[in-house]
Design a protein around this motif. Structure first.
Motif, mmCIF file in Angstrom:
data_model
loop_
_atom_site.group_PDB
_atom_site.id
_atom_site.type_symbol
_atom_site.label_atom_id
_atom_site.label_comp_id
_atom_site.label_asym_id
_atom_site.label_seq_id
_atom_site.Cartn_x
_atom_site.Cartn_y
_atom_site.Cartn_z
ATOM 1 N N UNK A 86 0.796 -1.158 0.031
ATOM 2 C CA UNK A 86 -0.028 0.092 0.106
ATOM 3 C C UNK A 86 1.009 1.112 0.031
ATOM 4 N N UNK A 87 1.987 1.241 0.905
ATOM 5 C CA UNK A 87 2.486 2.388 0.968
ATOM 6 C C UNK A 87 3.489 2.686 -0.550
ATOM 7 N N UNK A 88 3.840 1.562 -1.115
ATOM 8 C CA UNK A 88 4.560 1.509 -2.394
ATOM 9 C C UNK A 88 3.703 2.186 -3.479
ATOM 10 N N UNK A 89 2.317 1.779 -3.347
ATOM 11 C CA UNK A 89 1.479 2.256 -4.197
ATOM 12 C C UNK A 89 1.314 3.622 -4.180
ATOM 13 N N UNK A 90 1.224 4.254 -3.030
ATOM 14 C CA UNK A 90 1.365 5.698 -2.611
ATOM 15 C C UNK A 90 2.380 6.419 -3.139
ATOM 16 N N UNK A 91 3.651 5.810 -3.143
ATOM 17 C CA UNK A 91 4.700 6.676 -3.827
ATOM 18 C C UNK A 91 4.736 6.622 -5.407
ATOM 19 N N UNK A 119 7.841 11.857 -12.005
ATOM 20 C CA UNK A 119 9.113 11.273 -11.554
ATOM 21 C C UNK A 119 9.034 9.688 -11.795
ATOM 22 N N UNK A 120 10.544 9.328 -12.274
ATOM 23 C CA UNK A 120 10.323 7.928 -12.157
ATOM 24 C C UNK A 120 10.683 7.190 -10.604
ATOM 25 N N UNK A 121 10.446 6.031 -10.599
ATOM 26 C CA UNK A 121 10.753 5.294 -9.340
ATOM 27 C C UNK A 121 11.178 4.002 -9.528
ATOM 28 N N UNK A 122 12.086 3.903 -8.392
ATOM 29 C CA UNK A 122 13.116 2.642 -8.651
ATOM 30 C C UNK A 122 12.853 1.733 -7.248
ATOM 31 N N UNK A 123 12.286 0.679 -7.279
ATOM 32 C CA UNK A 123 12.134 -0.363 -6.306
ATOM 33 C C UNK A 123 13.055 -1.170 -5.928
ATOM 34 N N UNK A 124 13.878 -1.424 -4.720
ATOM 35 C CA UNK A 124 15.090 -2.463 -4.819
ATOM 36 C C UNK A 124 14.627 -3.304 -3.418
ATOM 37 N N UNK A 168 7.449 5.055 4.899
ATOM 38 C CA UNK A 168 6.970 6.590 4.428
ATOM 39 C C UNK A 168 5.718 6.661 3.473
ATOM 40 N N UNK A 169 4.887 7.643 3.710
ATOM 41 C CA UNK A 169 3.393 7.819 3.196
ATOM 42 C C UNK A 169 3.271 9.174 2.815
ATOM 43 N N UNK A 170 3.125 9.624 1.705
ATOM 44 C CA UNK A 170 2.761 11.031 1.221
ATOM 45 C C UNK A 170 1.477 11.171 1.640
ATOM 46 N N UNK A 188 1.826 6.563 -7.141
ATOM 47 C CA UNK A 188 0.870 7.734 -7.293
ATOM 48 C C UNK A 188 1.569 8.694 -7.241
ATOM 49 N N UNK A 189 2.243 9.225 -6.211
ATOM 50 C CA UNK A 189 2.816 10.559 -6.308
ATOM 51 C C UNK A 189 3.705 10.844 -7.439
ATOM 52 N N UNK A 190 4.466 9.719 -7.809
ATOM 53 C CA UNK A 190 5.357 10.152 -8.989
ATOM 54 C C UNK A 190 4.928 10.080 -10.405
ATOM 55 N N UNK A 191 3.771 9.327 -10.406
ATOM 56 C CA UNK A 191 2.863 9.456 -11.634
ATOM 57 C C UNK A 191 2.251 10.747 -11.465
#
Length: 338
Positions: free
Chosen positions: A127-132, A141-146, A184-186, A134-137
Motif C-alpha cells: 500500500x505504501x509503495x502504491x502511494x509512492x 518522476x521515475x521510481x525505482x524499487x529495490x 513513508x507515506x505521502x 501515485x505521487x510519482x505519476x
C-alpha cells in the motif's frame, strides 16, 4: 382480372442482389479504412520517442563510456572517481536523455528481500509503495524499487548507502536521487518540491541547524532525519557516501565510532553507530567540506513522525471540504448561467 406482372419477381431479386452488393462493398470499405487508420496509429505510436523503450531511445554509443571499464565496481567500498566527467561524457553520447537531465528526479525506495513475519506487513508495504507510485505519476518522476541486499554487512538503515550509489551509476540520466524509506507515506499528493531553492546544494535533508551545528548541549541524534532526503548525482555525493559508509558496519572501527557518537549525542540510546547520527557528526565536524553543500530543510515538513502529523488531519480535512463546497457552488452557478 388483372394479369400478373412477369417482371415483379425478377425485379425483387435484382434489388436484393444490388443491396447485398452495396452492403459488401460498404463493409469492405469500412474494413480497409479501419485497417489503414490502425496501421497509421501503430506506426505513429512506435515511432514516437515517448513510447519507445529505454533501449530504443538510448542506443549504445559506438564510443566507449565508463560502463566499458573492466574495473568498474558498484561496491560502496570502492570509491568512484571522476564521476562528474564520466557522467557528462555519457550524457553527451546520449542526447535523447540529456535534454532536461538537470531537473530529472528518480525516487528510490525498497524493502528487505525476505517477506515480513506477519503477512499484514507485506500488505502495508504494498500500500505504501502504491502511494509512492501515485505521487510519482502525478509529478512525472521515475521510481525505482529495490529489494536486493547489495552488501552483506551494510544492513538495516545502512543498506540505503550501497543502493543509492549503485542507482547513481546505473542512472546517469538523473540529476537527483530522492531516497524515501519504505514505511513513508505521502500525505499531500499535490505538494511539489521547491527545487529552485536547492540549486546550490547537493544534499537536502529535513533538519534543524541549531541541533546539528549548535553547541554540545543542543546536539541531538534526531537533529535531522535520513528516512527521506534528496542527493545530487555528482562526485561530491559519491565522496560523501564513501566517507559516510566508513562509519558503518564495513569499518574495522565500527564499535569505536559507536562510542564516539554515544559520547557526542547525549540522547542517543543505543551504542552502535547509525546512519543518522553519523551524518550529523560529519556535517558539524567538517562543515566546510560537507555542511556548505547540505541544505537542512526546516521551513516545511519534508517528513514528519505520523503521531505528530495526524493531529492536523482534521483541520486539513475541513479546509478541503470547504474548497469542495466552494467548487460545487461555483459549478451550480455556472450551469445556471449557461
Amino acid at each position: 382480372m388483372a394479369k400478373p406482372n412477369p417482371c415483379k419477381k425478377p425485379c425483387s431479386n435484382g434489388l436484393l442482389l444490388l443491396g447485398a452488393t452495396l452492403f459488401v462493398l460498404l463493409l469492405l470499405w469500412i474494413l480497409c479504412f479501419t485497417r489503414l487508420h490502425l496501421t497509421l496509429f501503430l506506426d505513429s505510436y512506435f515511432t514516437d520517442p515517448i513510447n519507445k523503450t529505454i533501449s530504443d531511445r538510448v542506443p549504445d554509443s559506438p564510443e566507449g563510456t565508463f560502463y566499458d571499464d573492466p574495473d568498474l565496481s558498484y561496491s560502496v567500498e570502492k570509491p568512484m572517481k571522476n564521476w562528474d566527467e564520466k557522467r557528462r561524457k555519457w550524457l553527451k553520447l546520449h542526447p535523447s536523455v540529456a535534454a532536461g537531465a538537470q531537473n530529472r528526479i528518480l525516487m528510490l525506495t525498497g524493502t528487505q528481500s525476505s517477506p515480513c513475519r506477519n503477512r499484514i506487513g507485506d500488505h502495508l508495504l504494498l500500500r505504501t509503495f502504491k502511494n509512492k507510485v501515485d505521487y510519482c505519476r502525478i509529478h512525472g518522476y521515475d521510481i525505482l524499487y529495490n529489494n536486493a541486499h547489495l552488501h552483506p554487512k551494510m544492513d538495516s538503515y545502512w543498506a540505503k548507502l550501497p543502493i543509492i550509489q549503485a542507482s547513481m551509476m546505473a542512472h546517469p540520466e538523473v540529476e537527483w536521487i530522492w531516497w524515501v524509506e519504505a514505511d513513508a507515506v505521502f500525505t499531500d499528493m499535490e505538494f511539489t518540491l521547491p527545487m529552485e531553492k536547492y540549486k546550490n546544494h547537493n544534499l537536502v535533508v529535513h533538519g534543524w541547524p541549531n541541533m546539528v551545528y549548535g553547541d554540545k548541549e543542543n546536539k541531538s541524534w534526531t537533529g535531522l532525519n535520513t528516512g527521506l532526503f534528496l542527493i545530487r548525482n555528482c562526485q561530491w555525493s559519491m565522496n560523501l557516501i564513501n566517507e559516510w559508509a566508513r562509519m558503518g558496519p564495513i569499518s574495522e572501527e565500527y564499535e569505536t565510532w559507536g562510542e564516539i557518537l554515544k559520547s557526542t549525542f547525549k540522547d542517543k540510546a543505543f551504542p552502535l553507530p547509525d546512519d543518522q547520527s553519523s551524518l550529523i557528526y560529519m556535517l558539524f565536524k567538517e562543515k566546510e567540506r560537507w555542511g556548505e553543500k547540505t541544505y537542512l530543510e526546516s521551513e516545511y515538513d519534508l517528513e514528519a513522525y505520523w503521531v505528530g502529523a495526524v493531529e492536523g488531519y482534521e483541520e486539513v480535512g475541513k479546509e478541503y471540504k470547504g474548497m469542495e463546497e466552494e467548487e460545487s457552488s461555483f459549478s451550480c452557478l455556472f450551469e445556471l448561467a449557461t
